[in-house]
Motif scaffolding. Structure first.
Motif, PDB file in Angstrom:
ATOM      1  N   ASP A 170       0.834  -1.202   0.000  1.00 32.21           N
ATOM      2  CA  ASP A 170       0.000   0.000   0.000  1.00 32.21           C
ATOM      3  C   ASP A 170       0.870   1.253   0.000  1.00 32.21           C
ATOM      4  N   TYR A 171       0.495   2.216  -0.840  1.00 24.55           N
ATOM      5  CA  TYR A 171       1.106   3.542  -0.832  1.00 24.55           C
ATOM      6  C   TYR A 171       0.024   4.618  -0.751  1.00 24.55           C
ATOM      7  N   TYR A 172      -1.213   4.180  -0.535  1.00 22.09           N
ATOM      8  CA  TYR A 172      -2.348   5.092  -0.351  1.00 22.09           C
ATOM      9  C   TYR A 172      -3.054   4.688   0.936  1.00 22.09           C
ATOM     10  N   PHE A 173      -3.319   5.690   1.804  1.00 23.73           N
ATOM     11  CA  PHE A 173      -3.905   5.412   3.105  1.00 23.73           C
ATOM     12  C   PHE A 173      -5.000   6.434   3.395  1.00 23.73           C
ATOM     13  N   LYS A 174      -6.093   5.944   3.966  1.00 24.68           N
ATOM     14  CA  LYS A 174      -7.226   6.808   4.298  1.00 24.68           C
ATOM     15  C   LYS A 174      -7.598   6.614   5.765  1.00 24.68           C
ATOM     16  N   ASN A 175      -7.530   7.717   6.512  1.00 27.28           N
ATOM     17  CA  ASN A 175      -7.916   7.738   7.929  1.00 27.28           C
ATOM     18  C   ASN A 175      -7.226   6.647   8.741  1.00 27.28           C
ATOM     19  N   LYS A 176      -6.019   6.294   8.344  1.00 27.57           N
ATOM     20  CA  LYS A 176      -5.238   5.290   9.055  1.00 27.57           C
ATOM     21  C   LYS A 176      -4.083   6.018   9.737  1.00 27.57           C
ATOM     22  N   LYS A 177      -4.171   6.163  11.050  1.00 27.67           N
ATOM     23  CA  LYS A 177      -3.242   7.015  11.779  1.00 27.67           C
ATOM     24  C   LYS A 177      -1.809   6.483  11.743  1.00 27.67           C
ATOM     25  N   ARG A 178      -1.654   5.174  11.732  1.00 26.09           N
ATOM     26  CA  ARG A 178      -0.329   4.554  11.641  1.00 26.09           C
ATOM     27  C   ARG A 178      -0.308   3.589  10.462  1.00 26.09           C
ATOM     28  N   ASN A 197       7.094  12.223  -4.381  1.00 24.84           N
ATOM     29  CA  ASN A 197       5.911  13.063  -4.258  1.00 24.84           C
ATOM     30  C   ASN A 197       4.942  12.458  -3.243  1.00 24.84           C
ATOM     31  N   VAL A 198       4.367  13.320  -2.430  1.00 19.39           N
ATOM     32  CA  VAL A 198       3.323  12.912  -1.494  1.00 19.39           C
ATOM     33  C   VAL A 198       2.161  13.876  -1.661  1.00 19.39           C
ATOM     34  N   ILE A 199       0.960  13.340  -1.770  1.00 13.01           N
ATOM     35  CA  ILE A 199      -0.250  14.155  -1.871  1.00 13.01           C
ATOM     36  C   ILE A 199      -1.088  13.911  -0.616  1.00 13.01           C
ATOM     37  N   LEU A 200      -1.422  14.997   0.078  1.00 10.55           N
ATOM     38  CA  LEU A 200      -2.181  14.905   1.321  1.00 10.55           C
ATOM     39  C   LEU A 200      -3.443  15.746   1.207  1.00 10.55           C
ATOM     40  N   LYS A 201      -4.573  15.166   1.555  1.00 11.97           N
ATOM     41  CA  LYS A 201      -5.827  15.895   1.726  1.00 11.97           C
ATOM     42  C   LYS A 201      -6.309  15.613   3.134  1.00 11.97           C
ATOM     43  N   ALA A 202      -6.451  16.677   3.922  1.00 14.20           N
ATOM     44  CA  ALA A 202      -6.775  16.473   5.336  1.00 14.20           C
ATOM     45  C   ALA A 202      -7.475  17.702   5.891  1.00 14.20           C
ATOM     46  N   ALA A 203      -8.189  17.479   6.986  1.00 15.27           N
ATOM     47  CA  ALA A 203      -8.848  18.570   7.703  1.00 15.27           C
ATOM     48  C   ALA A 203      -8.272  18.628   9.112  1.00 15.27           C
ATOM     49  N   GLY A 204      -7.777  19.819   9.490  1.00 13.28           N
ATOM     50  CA  GLY A 204      -7.245  19.959  10.834  1.00 13.28           C
ATOM     51  C   GLY A 204      -6.216  21.062  10.917  1.00 13.28           C
ATOM     52  N   LYS A 205      -5.682  21.253  12.122  1.00  9.17           N
ATOM     53  CA  LYS A 205      -4.687  22.276  12.389  1.00  9.17           C
ATOM     54  C   LYS A 205      -3.453  21.630  12.998  1.00  9.17           C
ATOM     55  N   VAL A 230      -2.580  19.265  -0.495  1.00  2.47           N
ATOM     56  CA  VAL A 230      -1.223  19.617  -0.074  1.00  2.47           C
ATOM     57  C   VAL A 230      -0.246  18.740  -0.835  1.00  2.47           C
ATOM     58  N   SER A 231       0.734  19.371  -1.464  1.00  2.75           N
ATOM     59  CA  SER A 231       1.782  18.631  -2.163  1.00  2.75           C
ATOM     60  C   SER A 231       3.134  19.166  -1.730  1.00  2.75           C
ATOM     61  N   PHE A 232       4.193  18.537  -2.218  1.00  3.49           N
ATOM     62  CA  PHE A 232       5.532  18.876  -1.753  1.00  3.49           C
ATOM     63  C   PHE A 232       6.461  19.036  -2.943  1.00  3.49           C
ATOM     64  N   LEU A 233       7.227  20.108  -2.952  1.00  4.22           N
ATOM     65  CA  LEU A 233       8.209  20.378  -3.994  1.00  4.22           C
ATOM     66  C   LEU A 233       9.541  20.641  -3.319  1.00  4.22           C
ATOM     67  N   LYS A 234      10.401  19.629  -3.345  1.00  2.00           N
ATOM     68  CA  LYS A 234      11.685  19.689  -2.647  1.00  2.00           C
ATOM     69  C   LYS A 234      11.452  20.077  -1.182  1.00  2.00           C
ATOM     70  N   GLN A 235      11.979  21.233  -0.736  1.00  6.01           N
ATOM     71  CA  GLN A 235      11.815  21.596   0.681  1.00  6.01           C
ATOM     72  C   GLN A 235      10.536  22.359   0.955  1.00  6.01           C
ATOM     73  N   TYR A 236       9.702  22.576  -0.056  1.00  4.22           N
ATOM     74  CA  TYR A 236       8.504  23.393   0.112  1.00  4.22           C
ATOM     75  C   TYR A 236       7.248  22.529   0.237  1.00  4.22           C
ATOM     76  N   THR A 237       6.324  22.989   1.073  1.00  6.21           N
ATOM     77  CA  THR A 237       4.992  22.405   1.176  1.00  6.21           C
ATOM     78  C   THR A 237       4.035  23.390   0.517  1.00  6.21           C
ATOM     79  N   ILE A 238       3.170  22.898  -0.374  1.00  7.05           N
ATOM     80  CA  ILE A 238       2.449  23.782  -1.287  1.00  7.05           C
ATOM     81  C   ILE A 238       0.957  23.471  -1.293  1.00  7.05           C
ATOM     82  N   GLN A 271      -1.159   9.839  -0.207  1.00  2.00           N
ATOM     83  CA  GLN A 271      -0.605   8.928  -1.214  1.00  2.00           C
ATOM     84  C   GLN A 271       0.878   9.221  -1.398  1.00  2.00           C
ATOM     85  N   PHE A 272       1.688   8.148  -1.398  1.00  2.00           N
ATOM     86  CA  PHE A 272       3.120   8.242  -1.657  1.00  2.00           C
ATOM     87  C   PHE A 272       3.371   7.783  -3.092  1.00  2.00           C
TER      88      PHE A 272
END
Length: 279
Positions: A170-178, A197-205, A230-238, A271-272
Motif C-alpha cells: 500500500d502507498y495510499y492510506f485513508k484515515n489510518k493514523k499509523r 511526491n506525497v499528496i495529502l488531503k486532510a482537515a485539521g490544524k 497539499v503537495s511537496f516540492l523539494k523543501q517546500y509544502t504547497i 498517497q506516496f
C-alpha cells in the motif's frame, strides 16, 4: 543483441538506438560500481580512519557507463556519415536518460560530452568502439513509480529490484493514523534529491506527518481543509502552487520499511508516489 534505449525528455519517450540508427549494434552496457563520497578524519594516537558520518548521510558520486557499439557502414562514404550521425545523436548539452534490456525497468540520468571517438582503419568499413556516459546521479531509478503495482505481472518491475512476495503493498492510506511504507530500492529517498511526491488531503490544524523509523517529521502550522490538496516540492509544502508555513520537512524514506504516523487529524487521505533508486 543488446538494446540501448534513449529518452531525451522531449515527449517522444524511449527510443532504441537501432531504431534511430540501424547501422549501429550495441555489444555491451557496463555501469561502473557505485562511488561513495565519505567524510573521514584521522586523530593522533588513534588507528586508521574515523568515520564521523551516520551511514544515512553518506552520498554517492557520479560514475561512468561504458557502452560498446559496433558500426558496419559497408561502404567508405557511409562510415563518415554514420559516425557524424551518432555524434550528433548522443553528444548533447543537456542530460537525458539511457537504459538497457540487460537492466530492465531501470534508467540512468546521463550526460555525454563526447569523450569517445570512432576510428576508421584503412580499408575497413566497420569498427567497434566505446561511448562514455556519465551517470550524474550515481544511481539508477525505476522507470515506474509506486503508483504502479510492484509485481511481475505487468512487466513494469523485475527480479533484482527487491520486490516482496506480497505484491499488494500500500502507498495510499485513508484515515489510518499509523501505517507502513516500503522502500524497495537500495537508496534512502528524500524530497531534495529524488522524484518523491506525497499528496495529502486532510482537515485539521497543526497536522503532523512523522516517520518513526528515522525520526523525521513535518508539521503544517496552519489549519487546512479537506478540499485543499497539499503537495511537496523539494523543501517546500504547497497548496494551490503557493508555499505554506511548516516546521520540519517531508520525511525521507529509509531503505525497507518506514513506520509512519499522522497526528492532529481524523479525516485525511495520503498517497506516496515515488520512484525507487538502485545502485
Amino acid at each position: 543483441m543488446v538494446k540501448l534505449f534513449i529518452d531525451f525528455n522531449n515527449g517522444l519517450g524511449e527510443q532504441s538506438l537501432d531504431s534511430l540508427l540501424p547501422q549501429f549494434e550495441v555489444l555491451s552496457f557496463l555501469p561502473e560500481a557505485p562511488k561513495i563520497n565519505r567524510e573521514t578524519i584521522s586523530i593522533p594516537r588513534r588507528h586508521g580512519l574515523i568515520l564521523p558520518q551516520h551511514p544515512r548521510d553518506v552520498t554517492y558520486g557520479e560514475r561512468k557507463i561504458d557502452v560498446e557499439i559496433y558500426l558496419n557502414a559497408r561502404i567508405h562514404e557511409n562510415f563518415y556519415m554514420y559516425r557524424h550521425q551518432l555524434y550528433a545523436l548522443l553528444v548533447k548539452p543537456f542530460p537525458y536518460y539511457i537504459s538497457s534490456d540487460l537492466l530492465p525497468n531501470r534508467r540512468f540520468l546521463v550526460t555525454c560530452d563526447g569523450n569517445f571517438s570512432i576510428s576508421k582503419e584503412k580499408e575497413k568499413t566497420y569498427n567497434d568502439f566505446s561511448v562514455e556516459f556519465t551517470n550524474i546521479t550515481g544511481m539508477a531509478e525505476s522507470k515506474y513509480t509506486t503508483k504502479t503495482a510492484q509485481n511481475l505481472n505487468g512487466e513494469n518491475w523485475n527480479h533484482g529490484m527487491n520486490l516482496r512476495s506480497d505484491d499488494n503493498l500500500d502507498y495510499y492510506f485513508k484515515n489510518k493514523k499509523r501505517f507502513s511504507v516500503f522502500n524497495a530500492g537500495d537508496v534512502q529517498i528524500n524530497p531534495l534529491d529524488h522524484d518523491y511526491n506525497v499528496i495529502l488531503k486532510a482537515a485539521g490544524k497543526n497536522i503532523t506527518l512523522i516517520n518513526h523509523t528515522n525520526g523525521e517529521k513535518l508539521t503544517i502550522e496552519q489549519e487546512i481543509k479537506k478540499t485543499q490538496e497539499v503537495s511537496f516540492l523539494k523543501q517546500y509544502t504547497i497548496i494551490n502552487n503557493k508555499p505554506i508555513k511548516t516546521s520540519g520537512r517531508l520525511p525521507s524514506l529509509e531503505i525497507g520499511w518506514n513506520e509512519f504516523e499522522v497526528q492532529n487529524t481524523n479525516d485525511f487521505n495520503i498517497q506516496f508516489d515515488t520512484r525507487l533508486y538502485y545502485l
